[in-house]
Design an enzyme around this catalytic site. Structure first.
Site, PDB file in Angstrom:
ATOM      1  N   ALA A 178      -7.748 -12.558  -6.931  1.00  0.00           N
ATOM      2  CA  ALA A 178      -6.722 -13.302  -5.765  1.00  0.00           C
ATOM      3  C   ALA A 178      -5.759 -12.134  -5.407  1.00  0.00           C
ATOM      4  O   ALA A 178      -5.109 -12.674  -4.469  1.00  0.00           O
ATOM      5  CB  ALA A 178      -6.095 -14.462  -6.467  1.00  0.00           C
ATOM      6  N   GLY A 179      -5.717 -11.167  -5.899  1.00  0.00           N
ATOM      7  CA  GLY A 179      -4.449 -10.386  -5.672  1.00  0.00           C
ATOM      8  C   GLY A 179      -3.325 -10.468  -6.408  1.00  0.00           C
ATOM      9  O   GLY A 179      -2.287  -9.990  -6.226  1.00  0.00           O
TER      10      GLY A 179
ATOM     11  N   SER B 197      -3.329  -9.567  -9.731  1.00  0.00           N
ATOM     12  CA  SER B 197      -3.351  -8.224 -10.554  1.00  0.00           C
ATOM     13  C   SER B 197      -3.880  -8.894 -11.812  1.00  0.00           C
ATOM     14  O   SER B 197      -3.285  -8.488 -12.957  1.00  0.00           O
ATOM     15  CB  SER B 197      -2.067  -7.565 -10.612  1.00  0.00           C
ATOM     16  OG  SER B 197      -2.080  -6.479 -11.098  1.00  0.00           O
ATOM     17  N   SER B 198      -4.813  -9.581 -11.899  1.00  0.00           N
ATOM     18  CA  SER B 198      -5.443 -10.189 -13.352  1.00  0.00           C
ATOM     19  C   SER B 198      -5.794  -8.773 -13.999  1.00  0.00           C
ATOM     20  O   SER B 198      -5.745  -8.881 -15.357  1.00  0.00           O
ATOM     21  CB  SER B 198      -6.702 -10.925 -13.229  1.00  0.00           C
ATOM     22  OG  SER B 198      -7.580 -10.371 -12.228  1.00  0.00           O
ATOM     23  N   SER B 199      -6.240  -7.590 -13.633  1.00  0.00           N
ATOM     24  CA  SER B 199      -6.617  -6.529 -14.290  1.00  0.00           C
ATOM     25  C   SER B 199      -5.610  -5.956 -14.874  1.00  0.00           C
ATOM     26  O   SER B 199      -5.578  -5.518 -16.354  1.00  0.00           O
ATOM     27  CB  SER B 199      -7.348  -5.583 -13.585  1.00  0.00           C
ATOM     28  OG  SER B 199      -6.594  -5.187 -12.113  1.00  0.00           O
TER      29      SER B 199
ATOM     30  N   ASP C 241       0.733  -2.080 -10.564  1.00  0.00           N
ATOM     31  CA  ASP C 241       0.610  -3.162 -11.056  1.00  0.00           C
ATOM     32  C   ASP C 241       0.972  -3.283 -12.604  1.00  0.00           C
ATOM     33  O   ASP C 241       1.320  -4.330 -12.992  1.00  0.00           O
ATOM     34  CB  ASP C 241      -0.941  -3.520 -10.855  1.00  0.00           C
ATOM     35  CG  ASP C 241      -1.154  -3.868  -9.311  1.00  0.00           C
ATOM     36  OD1 ASP C 241      -0.279  -3.990  -8.540  1.00  0.00           O
ATOM     37  OD2 ASP C 241      -2.410  -3.869  -8.771  1.00  0.00           O
TER      38      ASP C 241
ATOM     39  N   HIS D 173       0.844  -1.182   0.000  1.00  0.00           N
ATOM     40  CA  HIS D 173       0.061  -0.015   0.072  1.00  0.00           C
ATOM     41  C   HIS D 173       0.766   1.335   0.043  1.00  0.00           C
ATOM     42  O   HIS D 173       0.488   2.527   0.610  1.00  0.00           O
ATOM     43  CB  HIS D 173      -1.017   0.012   1.203  1.00  0.00           C
ATOM     44  CG  HIS D 173      -2.206  -1.045   0.737  1.00  0.00           C
ATOM     45  ND1 HIS D 173      -3.117  -0.733   0.283  1.00  0.00           N
ATOM     46  CD2 HIS D 173      -2.236  -2.281   1.339  1.00  0.00           C
ATOM     47  CE1 HIS D 173      -4.181  -1.858   0.282  1.00  0.00           C
ATOM     48  NE2 HIS D 173      -3.440  -2.938   0.837  1.00  0.00           N
TER      49      HIS D 173
ATOM     50  N   GLU E  58      -7.704   1.598 -16.644  1.00  0.00           N
ATOM     51  CA  GLU E  58      -8.244   1.235 -15.379  1.00  0.00           C
ATOM     52  C   GLU E  58      -8.746   2.519 -14.432  1.00  0.00           C
ATOM     53  O   GLU E  58      -9.790   2.341 -14.027  1.00  0.00           O
ATOM     54  CB  GLU E  58      -6.918   0.576 -14.370  1.00  0.00           C
ATOM     55  CG  GLU E  58      -6.757  -0.561 -14.738  1.00  0.00           C
ATOM     56  CD  GLU E  58      -6.091  -1.562 -13.859  1.00  0.00           C
ATOM     57  OE1 GLU E  58      -6.866  -1.848 -12.816  1.00  0.00           O
ATOM     58  OE2 GLU E  58      -4.890  -2.265 -13.906  1.00  0.00           O
TER      59      GLU E  58
ATOM     60  N   ASP F 109       2.201   2.435  -3.149  1.00  0.00           N
ATOM     61  CA  ASP F 109       2.307   3.042  -4.589  1.00  0.00           C
ATOM     62  C   ASP F 109       1.501   4.283  -4.401  1.00  0.00           C
ATOM     63  O   ASP F 109       1.998   5.490  -4.873  1.00  0.00           O
ATOM     64  CB  ASP F 109       1.820   2.208  -5.514  1.00  0.00           C
ATOM     65  CG  ASP F 109       0.529   1.578  -5.340  1.00  0.00           C
ATOM     66  OD1 ASP F 109      -0.107   1.500  -4.628  1.00  0.00           O
ATOM     67  OD2 ASP F 109       0.218   0.788  -6.535  1.00  0.00           O
TER      68      ASP F 109
HETATM   69  C1  GLA Z   1      -3.913  -3.146  -5.065  1.00  0.00           C
HETATM   70  C2  GLA Z   1      -3.669  -1.990  -6.178  1.00  0.00           C
HETATM   71  C3  GLA Z   1      -2.192  -1.642  -5.906  1.00  0.00           C
HETATM   72  C4  GLA Z   1      -1.421  -1.492  -4.763  1.00  0.00           C
HETATM   73  C5  GLA Z   1      -1.944  -2.729  -3.817  1.00  0.00           C
HETATM   74  C6  GLA Z   1      -1.361  -2.587  -2.327  1.00  0.00           C
HETATM   75  O1  GLA Z   1      -3.298  -4.305  -5.536  1.00  0.00           O
HETATM   76  O2  GLA Z   1      -4.058  -2.244  -7.419  1.00  0.00           O
HETATM   77  O3  GLA Z   1      -1.933  -0.418  -6.780  1.00  0.00           O
HETATM   78  O4  GLA Z   1      -1.945  -0.409  -4.015  1.00  0.00           O
HETATM   79  O5  GLA Z   1      -3.058  -2.779  -3.775  1.00  0.00           O
HETATM   80  O6  GLA Z   1      -0.034  -2.594  -2.259  1.00  0.00           O
END
Ligand code: GLA
Length: 401
Positions: free
Chosen positions: A137-138, A140-142, A186, A46, A174, A48
């Site tokens: 799932a975190g 970053s598929s997007s 991401d 968290h 996005e 960025d």
């Molecule tokens: C998500 C956001 C990223 C980043 C993370 C936390 O994945 O898309 O830009 O802020 O949370 O590190």
């Protein structure tokens, strides 16, 4: 960006079936198939959107994009994971629909505008998506979809985009088109990825470099809780807003600061009484995580993988207690993973509120990690987490056919 040989590509088996599906739908071969990776974030949680440093890493799992240009001014977007097909005239307003297809649609819309601005009339395109990246799932598929789409369309329409222009197109889609308040990590993690390395990205000035990982001695494991939170986006936006509110108070005590990353520990201490307790906790996470991320990078550069891993585990404790974005399923996996001999560190990856834990471990410890975490987790929650070992892979690439 290279052209990979099919035998080296874990995604190739599904690329073959994606090509078959493309032929079935469109009656013609795709002109090209692209692989675009997902990512895990090892340090800089968290940070960025607070201007701090982050250390993500692309993985060898991702999105596949098959495409073929059309001459009739129409476009189609479809996926092997979702029902339905979006079909539209490229000259008409883009048919935004609150669905997954808004991501590739946003990229296509931006690139068509660029083509028009260069005096090139839009033709059309068929886009079909597949791959093996879990959604939500975190991982970053997007960004994987947006960066892969931008890279594939850019080549198909001879736009000769730099990596930075690809990142910008993904961010525009996005933020501007879908309307997500995401940070810059991401798309950079996906577009600038180098095999066998973590990315060091300083989000204050977007400067970046690669930090090699010794893959002879370490592995990266991703442990998926399979917990998906409907309200994760709302909670994420709330954290962004809280950090910005904390900064507005803190900058009055440190006027030279331009973002929360610049705030010194001493400033935070002096301001505690001025901040609502949740805002003080969010700011404390950011200030400590910035320091930890610099320490982690220095440890890795000095060959101290255990020191790097210890910072990952400390980051998780702060994400749980100060940033409040963890859930008990993630905490259990972190606790269990870090008790396995050979595991250097573990933390939640992505925004939190469910999703995955990333662990850094000594090669050879993978089996014990799987057994220990699988048994402890299913004993408590009744379902098994998925535990996969990934290689840090490169960025988007066209697959050889
Ligand atoms: C998500 C956001 C990223 C980043 C993370 C936390 O994945 O898309 O830009 O802020 O949370 O590190």
């Amino acid at each position: 960006m290279g052209t990979a040989s099919p035998r080296d590509e874990p995604a190739f088996a599904s690329a073959t079936s994606l090509a078959e599906e493309f032929r079935r739908r469109h009656g013609a071969e795709p002109e090209s198939i692209w692989f675009s990776p997902g990512r895990v974030n090892t340090m800089g949680a968290h940070l960025d959107y607070n201007g701090g440093p982050v250390m993500p890493c692309a993985i060898d799992r991702g999105t596949l994009v098959a495409l073929r240009r059309r001459a009739d001014g129409r476009a189609t977007i479809a996926s092997t994971s979702f029902e339905g097909e979006l079909s539209f005239e490229v000259r008409a307003p883009p048919p935004r629909g609150g669905r997954w297809s808004d991501y590739p649609l946003g990229v296509l819309h931006a690139l068509l505008a660029r083509l028009r601005s260069e005096g090139r009339g839009p033709s059309g395109v068929d886009l079909l998506y597949g791959g093996d990246l879990p959604i939500g799932a975190g991982l970053s598929s997007s960004a994987s979809i947006c960066v892969g789409t931008a890279r594939a369309l850019s080549e198909a329409f001879e736009l000769e985009s730099s990596d930075l222009q690809i990142v910008e197109a993904a961010l525009l889609a996005e933020r501007g088109f879908v309307g997500v308040r995401c940070g810059i990590m991401d798309p950079y993690a996906v577009a600038m990825a180098r095999p066998g390395a973590l990315l060091w990205l300083d989000c204050k000035d977007a400067s970046w470099t690669s930090v090699p990982l010794d893959l002879e001695s370490v592995s990266i494991a991703v442990l998926d809780t399979h917990v998906r939170r409907e309200l994760a986006q709302v909670a994420f936006n709330e954290r962004v807003q809280q950090c910005s509110a904390a900064f507005e108070v803190l900058r009055t005590l440190q006027p030279a600061a331009t973002c929360l990353r610049d705030i010194e520990r001493a400033t935070l201490e002096r301001a505690r009484a001025l901040l609502e307790p949740p805002l003080a906790s969010r700011a404390a996470h950011v200030v400590e995580e910035v320091a930890r991320t610099f320490e982690a990078r220095d440890a890795l550069l000095a060959g101290d993988v255990a020191g790097f891993g210890a910072r990952m585990t400390a980051a998780h404790a702060s994400l749980r207690a100060n940033f409040e974005v963890s859930v008990r399923e993630l905490d259990l996996l972190v606790e269990c993973a870090t008790s396995v001999p050979g595991v250097h560190g573990a933390r939640l990856t992505g925004a939190g509120f469910g999703g995955c834990v990333v662990a850094l471990l000594a090669r050879g410890a993978e089996q014990e990690l799987r057994e220990a975490c699988g048994a402890a987790f299913s004993g408590l929650h009744g379902w098994r987490p998925s535990i996969e070992v990934y290689r840090p892979g490169g960025g988007p690439r066209r697959l050889a056919r």
